[in-house]
Design a protein around this motif. Structure first.
Motif, PDB file in Angstrom:
ATOM      1  N   ALA A   4       0.866  -1.180   0.000  1.00 24.23           N
ATOM      2  CA  ALA A   4       0.000   0.000   0.000  1.00 24.23           C
ATOM      3  C   ALA A   4       0.901   1.227   0.000  1.00 24.23           C
ATOM      4  O   ALA A   4       1.940   1.256   0.670  1.00 24.23           O
ATOM      5  CB  ALA A   4      -0.911  -0.005   1.222  1.00 24.23           C
ATOM      6  N   PHE A   5       0.494   2.226  -0.765  1.00 27.39           N
ATOM      7  CA  PHE A   5       1.265   3.462  -0.876  1.00 27.39           C
ATOM      8  C   PHE A   5       0.409   4.651  -0.496  1.00 27.39           C
ATOM      9  O   PHE A   5      -0.809   4.652  -0.697  1.00 27.39           O
ATOM     10  CB  PHE A   5       1.725   3.680  -2.327  1.00 27.39           C
ATOM     11  CG  PHE A   5       2.739   2.699  -2.821  1.00 27.39           C
ATOM     12  CD1 PHE A   5       4.092   2.949  -2.673  1.00 27.39           C
ATOM     13  CD2 PHE A   5       2.347   1.532  -3.450  1.00 27.39           C
ATOM     14  CE1 PHE A   5       5.035   2.050  -3.130  1.00 27.39           C
ATOM     15  CE2 PHE A   5       3.274   0.628  -3.916  1.00 27.39           C
ATOM     16  CZ  PHE A   5       4.627   0.877  -3.759  1.00 27.39           C
ATOM     17  N   SER A   6       1.055   5.693   0.000  1.00 26.39           N
ATOM     18  CA  SER A   6       0.398   6.992   0.125  1.00 26.39           C
ATOM     19  C   SER A   6       0.897   7.836  -1.044  1.00 26.39           C
ATOM     20  O   SER A   6       1.990   7.608  -1.574  1.00 26.39           O
ATOM     21  CB  SER A   6       0.737   7.667   1.461  1.00 26.39           C
ATOM     22  OG  SER A   6       2.124   7.966   1.527  1.00 26.39           O
ATOM     23  N   TYR A   7       0.087   8.803  -1.463  1.00 24.43           N
ATOM     24  CA  TYR A   7       0.455   9.667  -2.582  1.00 24.43           C
ATOM     25  C   TYR A   7       0.230  11.108  -2.157  1.00 24.43           C
ATOM     26  O   TYR A   7      -0.867  11.479  -1.749  1.00 24.43           O
ATOM     27  CB  TYR A   7      -0.408   9.337  -3.806  1.00 24.43           C
ATOM     28  CG  TYR A   7      -0.119  10.208  -5.004  1.00 24.43           C
ATOM     29  CD1 TYR A   7       0.983   9.955  -5.805  1.00 24.43           C
ATOM     30  CD2 TYR A   7      -0.949  11.275  -5.325  1.00 24.43           C
ATOM     31  CE1 TYR A   7       1.264  10.744  -6.904  1.00 24.43           C
ATOM     32  CE2 TYR A   7      -0.682  12.071  -6.419  1.00 24.43           C
ATOM     33  CZ  TYR A   7       0.418  11.801  -7.206  1.00 24.43           C
ATOM     34  OH  TYR A   7       0.692  12.591  -8.294  1.00 24.43           O
ATOM     35  N   SER A  14       5.691   3.999   0.406  1.00 21.81           N
ATOM     36  CA  SER A  14       5.098   2.751   0.878  1.00 21.81           C
ATOM     37  C   SER A  14       4.726   2.898   2.355  1.00 21.81           C
ATOM     38  O   SER A  14       5.491   3.425   3.152  1.00 21.81           O
ATOM     39  CB  SER A  14       6.042   1.569   0.663  1.00 21.81           C
ATOM     40  OG  SER A  14       7.243   1.756   1.365  1.00 21.81           O
ATOM     41  N   ILE A  15       3.515   2.437   2.674  1.00 20.13           N
ATOM     42  CA  ILE A  15       3.036   2.545   4.054  1.00 20.13           C
ATOM     43  C   ILE A  15       2.730   1.179   4.668  1.00 20.13           C
ATOM     44  O   ILE A  15       2.541   1.080   5.872  1.00 20.13           O
ATOM     45  CB  ILE A  15       1.795   3.451   4.156  1.00 20.13           C
ATOM     46  CG1 ILE A  15       0.657   2.930   3.274  1.00 20.13           C
ATOM     47  CG2 ILE A  15       2.147   4.892   3.816  1.00 20.13           C
ATOM     48  CD1 ILE A  15      -0.675   3.653   3.462  1.00 20.13           C
ATOM     49  N   GLN A  16       2.693   0.124   3.811  1.00 18.15           N
ATOM     50  CA  GLN A  16       2.355  -1.194   4.343  1.00 18.15           C
ATOM     51  C   GLN A  16       2.727  -2.282   3.343  1.00 18.15           C
ATOM     52  O   GLN A  16       2.576  -2.119   2.143  1.00 18.15           O
ATOM     53  CB  GLN A  16       0.843  -1.264   4.616  1.00 18.15           C
ATOM     54  CG  GLN A  16       0.372  -2.574   5.189  1.00 18.15           C
ATOM     55  CD  GLN A  16      -1.153  -2.637   5.291  1.00 18.15           C
ATOM     56  OE1 GLN A  16      -1.867  -1.965   4.560  1.00 18.15           O
ATOM     57  NE2 GLN A  16      -1.630  -3.451   6.214  1.00 18.15           N
ATOM     58  N   TYR A  17       3.189  -3.405   3.869  1.00 22.63           N
ATOM     59  CA  TYR A  17       3.375  -4.645   3.112  1.00 22.63           C
ATOM     60  C   TYR A  17       2.533  -5.695   3.816  1.00 22.63           C
ATOM     61  O   TYR A  17       2.665  -5.878   5.024  1.00 22.63           O
ATOM     62  CB  TYR A  17       4.837  -5.091   3.116  1.00 22.63           C
ATOM     63  CG  TYR A  17       5.779  -4.110   2.464  1.00 22.63           C
ATOM     64  CD1 TYR A  17       5.961  -4.098   1.084  1.00 22.63           C
ATOM     65  CD2 TYR A  17       6.486  -3.197   3.230  1.00 22.63           C
ATOM     66  CE1 TYR A  17       6.831  -3.197   0.494  1.00 22.63           C
ATOM     67  CE2 TYR A  17       7.356  -2.291   2.645  1.00 22.63           C
ATOM     68  CZ  TYR A  17       7.520  -2.300   1.267  1.00 22.63           C
ATOM     69  OH  TYR A  17       8.372  -1.407   0.674  1.00 22.63           O
ATOM     70  N   ILE A  18       1.675  -6.367   3.068  1.00 21.76           N
ATOM     71  CA  ILE A  18       0.798  -7.373   3.675  1.00 21.76           C
ATOM     72  C   ILE A  18       0.749  -8.599   2.757  1.00 21.76           C
ATOM     73  O   ILE A  18       0.636  -8.458   1.541  1.00 21.76           O
ATOM     74  CB  ILE A  18      -0.610  -6.784   3.954  1.00 21.76           C
ATOM     75  CG1 ILE A  18      -1.468  -7.751   4.763  1.00 21.76           C
ATOM     76  CG2 ILE A  18      -1.287  -6.310   2.690  1.00 21.76           C
ATOM     77  CD1 ILE A  18      -2.742  -7.110   5.329  1.00 21.76           C
ATOM     78  N   PRO A  19       0.869  -9.806   3.321  1.00 22.91           N
ATOM     79  CA  PRO A  19       0.857 -11.012   2.472  1.00 22.91           C
ATOM     80  C   PRO A  19      -0.488 -11.221   1.785  1.00 22.91           C
ATOM     81  O   PRO A  19      -1.536 -11.059   2.390  1.00 22.91           O
ATOM     82  CB  PRO A  19       1.132 -12.153   3.445  1.00 22.91           C
ATOM     83  CG  PRO A  19       1.571 -11.540   4.715  1.00 22.91           C
ATOM     84  CD  PRO A  19       1.078 -10.130   4.727  1.00 22.91           C
ATOM     85  N   ASN A  59      -9.218   6.302   5.858  1.00 24.35           N
ATOM     86  CA  ASN A  59      -8.388   7.398   6.379  1.00 24.35           C
ATOM     87  C   ASN A  59      -6.902   7.190   6.142  1.00 24.35           C
ATOM     88  O   ASN A  59      -6.182   8.142   5.829  1.00 24.35           O
ATOM     89  CB  ASN A  59      -8.644   7.589   7.879  1.00 24.35           C
ATOM     90  CG  ASN A  59     -10.055   8.037   8.149  1.00 24.35           C
ATOM     91  OD1 ASN A  59     -10.584   8.905   7.462  1.00 24.35           O
ATOM     92  ND2 ASN A  59     -10.685   7.423   9.136  1.00 24.35           N
ATOM     93  N   THR A  60      -6.439   5.952   6.280  1.00 24.49           N
ATOM     94  CA  THR A  60      -4.994   5.707   6.188  1.00 24.49           C
ATOM     95  C   THR A  60      -4.582   5.010   4.888  1.00 24.49           C
ATOM     96  O   THR A  60      -3.405   5.036   4.529  1.00 24.49           O
ATOM     97  CB  THR A  60      -4.522   4.824   7.356  1.00 24.49           C
ATOM     98  OG1 THR A  60      -5.112   3.516   7.228  1.00 24.49           O
ATOM     99  CG2 THR A  60      -4.887   5.435   8.704  1.00 24.49           C
TER     100      THR A  60
END
Length: 128
Positions: A4-7, A14-19, A59-60
């Motif tokens: 997941a990315f923020s722009y 990058s804000i998150q890595y999830i399997p 929100n996030t």
């Protein structure tokens, strides 16, 4: 993994890595978000063929894994209908296109039982 990315101001962070794949097959193929932005789906293949289902925090932008939908063999591309009510999966090695309904509240999928026979489907598109 799904990232997941923020722009902001033309910059991605990058804000998150999830399997997406929890069995270690490392064979993801496609990823889509519902038109309302509430749910994200990622196809997985090679083992435990299916779609990982995530909710998207408004929100996030972070993802929460909420389910997994088994599909036919070797799901490749999939597509969400423009109205966000259905998801169609091209199952290459099952020679089929599966049609799922999307629960508008939970994002979970239900197999409609409507399957379209097709020889080695790998890509689905809607034409206007």
């Amino acid at each position: 993994m799904v990232t997941a990315f923020s722009y902001h101001n033309g910059q991605l962070k990058s804000i998150q890595y999830i399997p997406s794949d929890t069995v270690g097959a490392q064979g993801s193929a496609d990823i889509h978000i519902t038109p309302d932005g509430r749910f994200l789906y990622a196809s997985n293949r090679l083992e435990n063929d299916g779609l990982a289902i995530f909710s998207v925090d408004a929100n996030t932008g972070k993802l929460t894994r909420i389910g997994y939908q088994p599909t036919g063999i070797h799901p490749r591309n999939f597509i969400i209908t423009p109205n966000g009510k259905f998801l169609l999966v091209a199952n290459r090695d099952s020679n089929s296109i599966q049609v799922f309904s999307i629960n508008q509240e939970t994002g979970l999928l239900t197999d409609t039982g409507n399957t379209i026979a097709s020889s080695k489907p790998v890509c689905l598109k809607f034409v206007e």
